[in-house]
Design a protein around this motif. Structure first.
Motif, PDB file in Angstrom:
ATOM      1  N   GLN A 118       2.478   5.872  -7.458  1.00 52.40           N
ATOM      2  CA  GLN A 118       1.421   6.718  -8.030  1.00 52.40           C
ATOM      3  C   GLN A 118       1.805   8.190  -7.958  1.00 52.40           C
ATOM      4  OE1 GLN A 118      -1.627   5.111  -5.586  1.00 52.40           O
ATOM      5  NE2 GLN A 118      -2.307   3.612  -7.119  1.00 52.40           N
TER       6      GLN A 118
ATOM      7  N   ARG B 268      -6.682  11.329  -4.896  1.00 51.87           N
ATOM      8  CA  ARG B 268      -6.741  10.742  -6.237  1.00 51.87           C
ATOM      9  C   ARG B 268      -8.189  10.509  -6.631  1.00 51.87           C
ATOM     10  NH1 ARG B 268      -4.738   6.097  -7.103  1.00 51.87           N
ATOM     11  NH2 ARG B 268      -4.904   5.298  -4.983  1.00 51.87           N
TER      12      ARG B 268
ATOM     13  N   ASN C  72       1.500   3.820  -3.339  1.00 54.48           N
ATOM     14  CA  ASN C  72       1.252   5.268  -3.236  1.00 54.48           C
ATOM     15  C   ASN C  72       2.440   6.052  -3.781  1.00 54.48           C
ATOM     16  OD1 ASN C  72      -1.240   5.051  -2.053  1.00 54.48           O
ATOM     17  ND2 ASN C  72      -0.513   5.435   0.029  1.00 54.48           N
TER      18      ASN C  72
ATOM     19  N   ASN D  51       0.832  -1.213   0.000  1.00 57.27           N
ATOM     20  CA  ASN D  51       0.000   0.000   0.000  1.00 57.27           C
ATOM     21  C   ASN D  51       0.861   1.256   0.000  1.00 57.27           C
ATOM     22  OD1 ASN D  51      -2.127  -1.726   0.103  1.00 57.27           O
ATOM     23  ND2 ASN D  51      -2.912  -1.072   2.087  1.00 57.27           N
TER      24      ASN D  51
ATOM     25  N   GLY E 211      -5.838   2.901   1.716  1.00 59.58           N
ATOM     26  CA  GLY E 211      -4.538   2.229   1.659  1.00 59.58           C
ATOM     27  C   GLY E 211      -3.716   2.409   2.927  1.00 59.58           C
TER      28      GLY E 211
HETATM   29 MG   LIG Z   1      -3.192   4.164  -1.804  1.00 62.76          MG
END
Ligand SMILES: [Mg+2]
Ligand SMILES: Nc1ncnc2c1ncn2[C@@H]1O[C@H](COP(=O)(O)OP(=O)(O)O)[C@@H](O)[C@H]1O
Length: 360
Positions: free
Chosen positions: A259, A315, A256, A252, A322
């Motif tokens: 991302q 997001r 992140n 998780n 997460g």
């Molecule tokens: Mg996340």
């Protein structure tokens, strides 16, 4: 009893070895005669190496201490000094509160005992305590809420199914299908909000195997512009942990980071051992420190205070679950996740006790 130090033969001087306060004994020329283990950690040196050395060889700006040490010796009283910044030979500095106590050494020589307590350390413990309490409260609230929603949801879905069987018109069936579909989606979300409920399957777990799993999983998802580096401490002992839970928690966090980097950037996975380290208000002999560092845009300060709360996301396709799930998985291992961030460097630090098997 758990975690209790054993003293087969009671010798009071041994007590200093277990103190979490750093203690130094100096002679009248400010040469080190004794340093306890907490002092070795604080000054990043070993007692055998430091013994006999002048204090200014151990602390670059020792003047601010020697002044008070002399005063304590001359006047025979205890002096407290708050918030002094010590600079160490390895160039890192720390803020401590000190107590200078005059003592008489063998041979009637004057000496001093110096106690050093790290200030940031206390602040950090207070902050962590607050973080843990806050997270526990939110989780309790959310679990309650999720349960309340799940119960009627089951009834709703069942009724829609019955209705569907009664309806002949295919166009109307479309509506019941929407009800069922949405009920399922909500059910799924509630399950994720409730978090993993399984009993952890604790066993000896190599953290580097876990990190390599995560690295592989994120690499497959990411663009080729993303590089994931390893900076592992091979001396890190095995953790007593549930490997699947750890993979999920770390995944998780790394996901992140990937991302945030939007396909272009670097992630470092770092592991270290910390000795005599606090997690919350509990001092552990050995702590595993696992860091996920990315060079992305960072998280601004206002958001940073909230990211571990469920439903906090920036997001468009995010759930905001997460980090909340990662935190709850790690806290089941008596651990903690912290975050620090500035543009170009975001660090998530997972701290987990390496001695919890024996102590809790
Ligand atoms: Mg996340
Ligand atoms: N490494 C990171 N860099 C920048 N922002 C981050 C990073 N990690 C987490 N965040 C922020 O924290 C938010 C919450 O993350 P998370 O709980 O995983 O939920 P989600 O990923 O669904 O948004 C993200 O939406 C993002 O704004």
């Amino acid at each position: 009893m758990m975690g209790v130090k054993q003293f087969p033969e009671f010798r009071s001087e041994r007590l200093l070895d277990y103190l979490s306060t750093a203690v130094m004994v100096l002679d009248d020329h400010f040469r080190l005669m004794y340093l306890n283990p907490a002092g070795e950690v604080l000054l990043a040196t070993s007692a055998s190496h430091a013994r006999g050395k002048a204090i200014r060889e151990l602390i670059i700006n020792a003047d601010m201490l020697t002044e008070h040490l002399s005063a304590a010796m001359e006047n025979g009283y205890v002096i407290n000094q708050r918030n002094c910044r010590l600079e160490l030979p390895d160039l890192h500095s720390l803020i401590v509160n000190c107590t200078h106590t005059p003592i008489t050494l063998p041979g009637q020589r004057n000496g001093t005992m110096l106690e050093l307590r790290k200030v940031e350390h206390h602040l950090r413990i207070a902050q962590e305590e607050q973080l843990i309490t806050q997270q526990e409260a939110t989780h309790a609230l959310l679990r309650g809420l999720a349960h309340e929603i799940k119960n009627p949801l089951g009834g709703l879905r069942g009724a829609a199914q019955l209705l569907e069987q009664e309806i002949a018109d295919a166009a109307l069936k479309e509506y019941t299908r929407i009800i069922i579909g949405e009920a399922d989606r909500l059910q799924n979300l509630m399950d994720r909000m409730l978090g993993p409920n399984d009993i952890p399957n604790m066993r000896g777990t190599n953290i580097h195997t876990i990190l390599e799993r995560v690295r592989e999983l994120v690499r497959v998802e990411a663009d080729s512009g993303l590089r994931i580096h390893q900076d592992y401490d091979p001396s890190l002992p095995e953790l007593h942990a549930d490997p699947d839970m750890l993979v999920q928690a770390i995944l998780n966090i790394v996901r992140n980071a990937a991302q945030a980097l939007e396909g272009e950037g670097e992630i470092v996975l770092r592991t270290r051992v910390q000795r005599q380290f606090n997690i919350g208000n509990r001092l552990h002999r050995l702590v595993a420190c696992i860091q996920v560092i990315d060079n992305g845009p960072g998280i601004d300060e206002q958001l940073r205070e909230k990211i571990f709360f469920p439903m906090i996301t920036t997001r468009s396709d995010g759930t905001g679950l997460g980090l909340s799930i990662a935190q709850s998985l790690i806290s089941r291992h008596q651990g903690l996740i912290e975050c620090s961030s500035k543009p170009g460097e975001t660090v998530f630090t997972i701290l987990m006790p390496l001695d919890s098997k024996n102590e809790s």
